[in-house]
Write a protein that holds these residues in place. Structure first.
Motif, PDB file in Angstrom:
ATOM      1  N   THR A   1      -9.450  -2.021  -6.994  1.00 16.61           N
ATOM      2  CA  THR A   1     -10.883  -2.123  -6.718  1.00 16.61           C
ATOM      3  C   THR A   1     -11.370  -3.521  -7.076  1.00 16.61           C
ATOM      4  O   THR A   1     -10.750  -4.217  -7.885  1.00 16.61           O
ATOM      5  CB  THR A   1     -11.696  -1.104  -7.538  1.00 16.61           C
ATOM      6  OG1 THR A   1     -11.571  -1.414  -8.938  1.00 16.61           O
ATOM      7  CG2 THR A   1     -11.208   0.319  -7.284  1.00 16.61           C
TER       8      THR A   1
ATOM      9  N   ALA B   1      -8.654  -4.669  -1.987  1.00 18.53           N
ATOM     10  CA  ALA B   1      -9.504  -3.523  -2.316  1.00 18.53           C
ATOM     11  C   ALA B   1      -9.793  -2.688  -1.078  1.00 18.53           C
ATOM     12  O   ALA B   1      -9.770  -1.451  -1.123  1.00 18.53           O
ATOM     13  CB  ALA B   1     -10.805  -4.015  -2.953  1.00 18.53           C
ATOM     14  N   GLU B   2     -10.052  -3.345   0.047  1.00 19.10           N
ATOM     15  CA  GLU B   2     -10.349  -2.617   1.280  1.00 19.10           C
ATOM     16  C   GLU B   2      -9.148  -1.838   1.795  1.00 19.10           C
ATOM     17  O   GLU B   2      -9.298  -0.753   2.372  1.00 19.10           O
ATOM     18  CB  GLU B   2     -10.826  -3.613   2.353  1.00 19.10           C
ATOM     19  CG  GLU B   2     -12.205  -4.189   2.083  1.00 19.10           C
ATOM     20  CD  GLU B   2     -12.597  -5.227   3.109  1.00 19.10           C
ATOM     21  OE1 GLU B   2     -11.742  -5.565   3.961  1.00 19.10           O
ATOM     22  OE2 GLU B   2     -13.749  -5.703   3.068  1.00 19.10           O
ATOM     23  N   GLN B   3      -7.954  -2.374   1.597  1.00  9.37           N
ATOM     24  CA  GLN B   3      -6.746  -1.720   2.082  1.00  9.37           C
ATOM     25  C   GLN B   3      -6.149  -0.747   1.058  1.00  9.37           C
ATOM     26  O   GLN B   3      -5.070  -0.222   1.245  1.00  9.37           O
ATOM     27  CB  GLN B   3      -5.708  -2.781   2.460  1.00  9.37           C
ATOM     28  CG  GLN B   3      -6.135  -3.654   3.623  1.00  9.37           C
ATOM     29  CD  GLN B   3      -5.133  -4.758   3.930  1.00  9.37           C
ATOM     30  OE1 GLN B   3      -3.949  -4.626   3.637  1.00  9.37           O
ATOM     31  NE2 GLN B   3      -5.595  -5.852   4.515  1.00  9.37           N
ATOM     32  N   ARG B   4      -6.886  -0.535  -0.029  1.00 12.90           N
ATOM     33  CA  ARG B   4      -6.473   0.420  -1.069  1.00 12.90           C
ATOM     34  C   ARG B   4      -5.067   0.095  -1.597  1.00 12.90           C
ATOM     35  O   ARG B   4      -4.182   0.937  -1.659  1.00 12.90           O
ATOM     36  CB  ARG B   4      -6.530   1.847  -0.531  1.00 12.90           C
ATOM     37  CG  ARG B   4      -7.942   2.280  -0.153  1.00 12.90           C
ATOM     38  CD  ARG B   4      -7.961   3.677   0.402  1.00 12.90           C
ATOM     39  NE  ARG B   4      -7.175   3.782   1.635  1.00 12.90           N
ATOM     40  CZ  ARG B   4      -6.933   4.919   2.273  1.00 12.90           C
ATOM     41  NH1 ARG B   4      -7.411   6.057   1.777  1.00 12.90           N
ATOM     42  NH2 ARG B   4      -6.217   4.942   3.385  1.00 12.90           N
TER      43      ARG B   4
ATOM     44  N   GLN C   1      -5.862   3.037  -7.186  1.00 16.39           N
ATOM     45  CA  GLN C   1      -5.918   1.990  -6.182  1.00 16.39           C
ATOM     46  C   GLN C   1      -6.717   0.800  -6.693  1.00 16.39           C
ATOM     47  O   GLN C   1      -7.567   0.915  -7.574  1.00 16.39           O
ATOM     48  CB  GLN C   1      -6.551   2.537  -4.898  1.00 16.39           C
ATOM     49  CG  GLN C   1      -5.756   3.672  -4.273  1.00 16.39           C
ATOM     50  CD  GLN C   1      -6.504   4.353  -3.142  1.00 16.39           C
ATOM     51  OE1 GLN C   1      -7.709   4.159  -2.985  1.00 16.39           O
ATOM     52  NE2 GLN C   1      -5.800   5.145  -2.351  1.00 16.39           N
TER      53      GLN C   1
ATOM     54  N   LYS D   1      -2.849  -0.294  -7.835  1.00 20.25           N
ATOM     55  CA  LYS D   1      -3.681  -0.708  -8.960  1.00 20.25           C
ATOM     56  C   LYS D   1      -3.161  -1.965  -9.646  1.00 20.25           C
ATOM     57  O   LYS D   1      -3.946  -2.804 -10.102  1.00 20.25           O
ATOM     58  CB  LYS D   1      -3.754   0.444  -9.974  1.00 20.25           C
ATOM     59  CG  LYS D   1      -4.770   0.247 -11.095  1.00 20.25           C
ATOM     60  CD  LYS D   1      -6.183   0.439 -10.600  1.00 20.25           C
ATOM     61  CE  LYS D   1      -7.178   0.461 -11.747  1.00 20.25           C
ATOM     62  NZ  LYS D   1      -8.575   0.562 -11.256  1.00 20.25           N
TER      63      LYS D   1
ATOM     64  N   VAL E   1       0.843  -1.192   0.000  1.00 17.78           N
ATOM     65  CA  VAL E   1       0.000   0.000   0.000  1.00 17.78           C
ATOM     66  C   VAL E   1       0.882   1.248   0.000  1.00 17.78           C
ATOM     67  O   VAL E   1       1.805   1.360   0.788  1.00 17.78           O
ATOM     68  CB  VAL E   1      -0.938   0.016   1.226  1.00 17.78           C
ATOM     69  CG1 VAL E   1      -1.707   1.316   1.286  1.00 17.78           C
ATOM     70  CG2 VAL E   1      -1.890  -1.161   1.167  1.00 17.78           C
TER      71      VAL E   1
END
Length: 255
Positions: free
Chosen positions: A36, A218-221, A34, A224, A27
């Protein structure tokens, strides 16, 4: 077909492709793009399309010109797919290139393998594909509704079972060079079918870990590029599951 066994056993969720730190360590604070869920789903769709395109080619070559026409594509797909899988695992930032390349290469191999099974057991391929995607969506439903929860005990159990299968296939592959094999892996007897059922179940449950890791990303961004890495991991598990279902159905059909 000993050549399929190495292909089926490298890389699954709960293995070196994913660890508990896969996303958290990558991250980047303040990054613009980011990961998704929708982006990962789109990339899974692209990967499936690439596999289908190249698999269709070798499938058609087999039924038009015979097994000799696809030998190079089949072995080349296995070897090149394995190389790109290893690169993807160790260089996640390259996944945007190596994951699609893996899908393309793997498609050539899958098309040839599927055609050979189809020639021997008519209709087996569509059965395997249907069961594979039926399993995928059933487990996705079970995961999203909380019926199956990938807690630490679940992960450890699944990792141990997956690693055990990996070792079994590697030993069988090595024995194959000396003209021997672990009999029950290929047997269509009761024990052989039970073994295949167990492997199918373990491969299917690995999908749950794939779902969980992708959702965590996805939750922790996460960055990509891990959309492609998540798609790659899911594809590896799906392909493994498909091949195991194909083997199971062939054992049942040959009785």
């Amino acid at each position: 077909m000993n050549s399929k066994q190495a292909l089926q056993t490298f890389g699954r969720s709960g293995n070196p492709m994913f660890s508990s730190k896969t996303f958290s360590e990558t991250v980047i604070e303040g990054q613009i793009e980011q990961m998704t869920l929708q982006g990962t789903v789109n990339k899974v769709g692209i990967s499936l399309l690439l596999v289908l395109l190249t698999a269709s080619f070798t499938w058609n070559q087999y039924f038009l010109y015979g097994a000799s026409a696809i030998t190079g594509y089949l072995w080349g797909g296995m070897i090149v797919g394995f190389i790109f899988a290893m690169i993807t695992i160790f260089k996640k930032t390259w996944a945007g290139v190596t994951a699609p390349a893996y899908a393309i290469a793997k498609g050539f191999a899958l098309g040839g393998i599927s055609a050979m099974y189809e020639a021997q057991f008519g209709g087996i391929t569509i059965q395997a594909v249907t069961l594979t995607f039926g399993t995928l969506f059933s487990l996705l439903f079970a995961y999203k509704t909380g019926i199956i929860k990938p807690d630490e005990n679940f992960r450890l159990m699944l990792f141990a079972a997956t690693f055990g299968i990996f070792i079994t296939y590697i030993v069988n592959l090595i024995m194959g060079f000396f003209g021997a094999s672990i009999g029950f892996i290929h047997s269509n007897g009761t024990f052989g079918i039970l073994f295949s059922l167990a492997v199918v179940a373990i491969a299917a449950l690995n999908l749950v870990l794939d779902f969980d890791y992708i959702e965590q990303g996805a939750e922790q961004r996460a960055p990509k590029y891990l959309e492609w890495y998540g798609a790659f991991s899911l594809m590896v598990t799906l392909i493994w599951l498909y091949l195991e279902i194909l083997r199971l159905l062939s054992k049942i059909r040959s009785r």
